[in-house]
Enzyme design. Structure first.
Site, PDB file in Angstrom:
ATOM      1  N   ARG A   1       0.845  -1.189   0.000  1.00 51.15           N
ATOM      2  CA  ARG A   1       0.000   0.000   0.000  1.00 51.15           C
ATOM      3  C   ARG A   1       0.883   1.243   0.000  1.00 51.15           C
ATOM      4  NH1 ARG A   1      -1.930  -3.658   3.819  1.00 51.15           N
ATOM      5  NH2 ARG A   1      -4.067  -4.411   3.471  1.00 51.15           N
TER       6      ARG A   1
ATOM      7  N   LYS B   1      -1.141  -2.053   7.576  1.00 47.67           N
ATOM      8  CA  LYS B   1      -2.545  -1.866   7.921  1.00 47.67           C
ATOM      9  C   LYS B   1      -2.960  -2.913   8.954  1.00 47.67           C
ATOM     10  CE  LYS B   1      -7.123  -1.297   5.889  1.00 47.67           C
ATOM     11  NZ  LYS B   1      -7.925  -1.294   4.644  1.00 47.67           N
TER      12      LYS B   1
ATOM     13  N   HIS C   1      -2.859   2.693  -5.658  1.00 45.05           N
ATOM     14  CA  HIS C   1      -3.562   1.449  -5.354  1.00 45.05           C
ATOM     15  C   HIS C   1      -3.805   0.626  -6.628  1.00 45.05           C
ATOM     16  CE1 HIS C   1      -5.006  -0.312  -1.640  1.00 45.05           C
ATOM     17  NE2 HIS C   1      -6.021  -0.856  -2.295  1.00 45.05           N
TER      18      HIS C   1
ATOM     19  N   ARG D   1      -1.175  -1.893  -6.877  1.00 41.45           N
ATOM     20  CA  ARG D   1      -1.412  -3.009  -5.940  1.00 41.45           C
ATOM     21  C   ARG D   1      -2.424  -3.987  -6.551  1.00 41.45           C
ATOM     22  NH1 ARG D   1      -1.473  -4.541  -0.420  1.00 41.45           N
ATOM     23  NH2 ARG D   1      -3.516  -5.096   0.425  1.00 41.45           N
TER      24      ARG D   1
ATOM     25  N   HIS E   1      -4.113  -9.255   3.420  1.00 44.41           N
ATOM     26  CA  HIS E   1      -5.560  -9.256   3.600  1.00 44.41           C
ATOM     27  C   HIS E   1      -5.956 -10.146   4.769  1.00 44.41           C
ATOM     28  CE1 HIS E   1      -6.570  -7.984  -0.817  1.00 44.41           C
ATOM     29  NE2 HIS E   1      -6.293  -6.961  -0.037  1.00 44.41           N
TER      30      HIS E   1
ATOM     31  N   TYR F   1     -10.077 -10.311  -7.303  1.00 45.41           N
ATOM     32  CA  TYR F   1      -9.178 -10.310  -8.461  1.00 45.41           C
ATOM     33  C   TYR F   1      -9.481 -11.439  -9.442  1.00 45.41           C
ATOM     34  CZ  TYR F   1      -6.784  -6.968  -5.538  1.00 45.41           C
ATOM     35  OH  TYR F   1      -6.507  -5.867  -4.753  1.00 45.41           O
TER      36      TYR F   1
END
Length: 291
Positions: A139, A164, A235, A238, A261, A270
Site C-alpha cells: 500500500r 494496515k 492502489h 497493488r 488481507h 481479483y
C-alpha cells in the site's frame, strides 16, 4: 502573547480517552470525532442528548445529502463507538443501519502499461517507489514508511513494519526490484538525498518521509505522461500486482498473505479481473458436439 488552546469538553475528553485505551489508530480517532461533531452540528446541541429518533433523522439527512455509502457507514461506525463505549447507551443506535456498498471491480493495468507508467515517472525516486508498488503489492502508506534497514538482500525480503491493522509482514523482492533499489540507494547517497539507515523515500528534507499525497500526485502525472486513459492511482499498482500473480497461477491464498488481507473474500475480487484466467474458461456450448 500566544493564544490559549481551547479546553476540551469533558465529553470529548472521555471519548478520546476511550479510544486511546483501545489504542485506535490516529486516523480512526479523527474519523470517529468527526462523526460525532457532524451529529452535534445537525442537532445543534450536545450529541449525548440525542434520542433514537434523532439518530434516525440524522441518517436520513445524510442520505438526502447524497453522502456516499462508504462515508455513511464510516459515520455510523464512529457514532456506534460513541454511544456504545463512551455513553454506554448502545440501544440508541437501533434505528441506524449500515447500507450496502456496491462492489466495483478494480482498475488493472496491462504489463505494457505498467512499463510505460514507471518509465514516465519524473525521477528515479518515483520510478523506484512505483516499482515497489507493482513488484510487491504494498500500500502507498506502507511504501512511504519504508526505511533502508527494511531491505534484506540476503533473504530477498522487504520488511513491512506495522502495516494496515498494525501488523508486520514481509514482502518478497525479485532480483530486478532489488537492483532498482540498489540503483536508487547509490544515487540518493551520492547526492545527499538519503540519511544512513533513514527513510527509503525521503521528502525534500531527508529527515522526513515522502508523503502518500506526493506519491499519488507523482503516479497521476506519470499516467498522464504515459498517455494511459485509465484512472490510475498507487492502489492501481497493488491491484495490478495481485491480478498478474493470479494470471500466473499463483494460489490465491498466497496472494492473500502477500497483500496482507485479513479475509480471503477481499482477495477473491481479483478473480473477476484476471482476464487470462477468464480466457481459459471454455463455454459449455463449445463442448457440444454437432448433431
Amino acid at each position: 502573547m500566544t493564544p490559549s488552546t481551547p479546553a476540551l469538553s469533558p465529553l470529548r475528553q472521555r471519548m478520546l480517552d476511550d479510544m486511546r485505551m483501545r489504542k485506535l489508530e490516529p486516523k480512526t480517532q479523527i474519523a470517529y470525532i468527526r462523526a460525532v461533531r457532524y451529529l452535534a452540528g445537525f442537532l445543534q446541541r450536545s450529541p449525548d442528548t440525542a434520542t433514537a429518533e434523532d439518530l434516525r433523522r440524522f441518517q436520513l439527512h445524510l442520505v438526502d445529502r447524497g453522502v456516499s455509502p462508504i462515508t455513511l457507514n464510516a459515520t455510523i461506525t464512529g457514532l456506534k463507538f460513541f454511544f456504545d463505549v463512551t455513553l454506554d447507551r448502545g440501544e440508541l443506535m437501533a434505528r441506524m443501519s449500515y447500507v450496502h456498498v456496491p462492489q466495483k471491480l478494480p482498475v488493472v493495468l496491462s504489463r505494457d502499461e505498467v512499463t510505460r507508467l514507471i518509465a514516465a515517472a519524473s525521477n528515479l525516486k518515483y520510478q523506484t517507489a512505483l516499482s515497489i508498488a507493482y513488484g510487491t503489492g504494498l500500500r502507498v502508506s506502507e511504501i512511504v514508511a519504508l526505511k533502508v534497514g527494511d531491505i534484506d538482500s540476503q533473504r530477498m525480503t522487504l520488511r513491512v513494519d506495522q502495516g494496515k491493522g498494525s501488523k508486520d509482514r514481509y514482502a518478497m523482492l525479485s532480483p530486478v526490484l532489488l537492483e532498482r533499489l540498489r540503483a536508487w540507494w547509490r544515487y540518493a547517497h551520492a547526492h545527499g538525498k538519503m540519511l544512513p539507515n533513514g527513510w527509503l523515500f525521503p521528502g525534500m528534507n531527508p529527515v522526513d518521509p515522502l508523503t502518500a499525497r506526493q506519491l499519488n500526485r507523482a503516479v497521476h502525472d506519470a499516467a498522464e505522461a504515459a498517455k494511459i486513459d485509465k484512472r490510475v492511482s498507487m492502489h492501481t499498482l497493488r491491484h495490478t500486482f495481485a491480478t498478474h500473480l493470479l494470471e500466473q497461477k499463483v494460489d490465491i491464498r498466497v496472494i492473500q498473505v502477500m497483500l496482507g488481507h485479513k479475509k480471503l473474500e477481499t482477495t477473491s475480487v481479483y478473480t473477476h479481473v484476471a482476464t487470462e484466467i477468464l480466457h481459459e474458461v471454455v463455454s459449455p456450448l463449445e463442448k457440444l458436439q454437432p448433431a
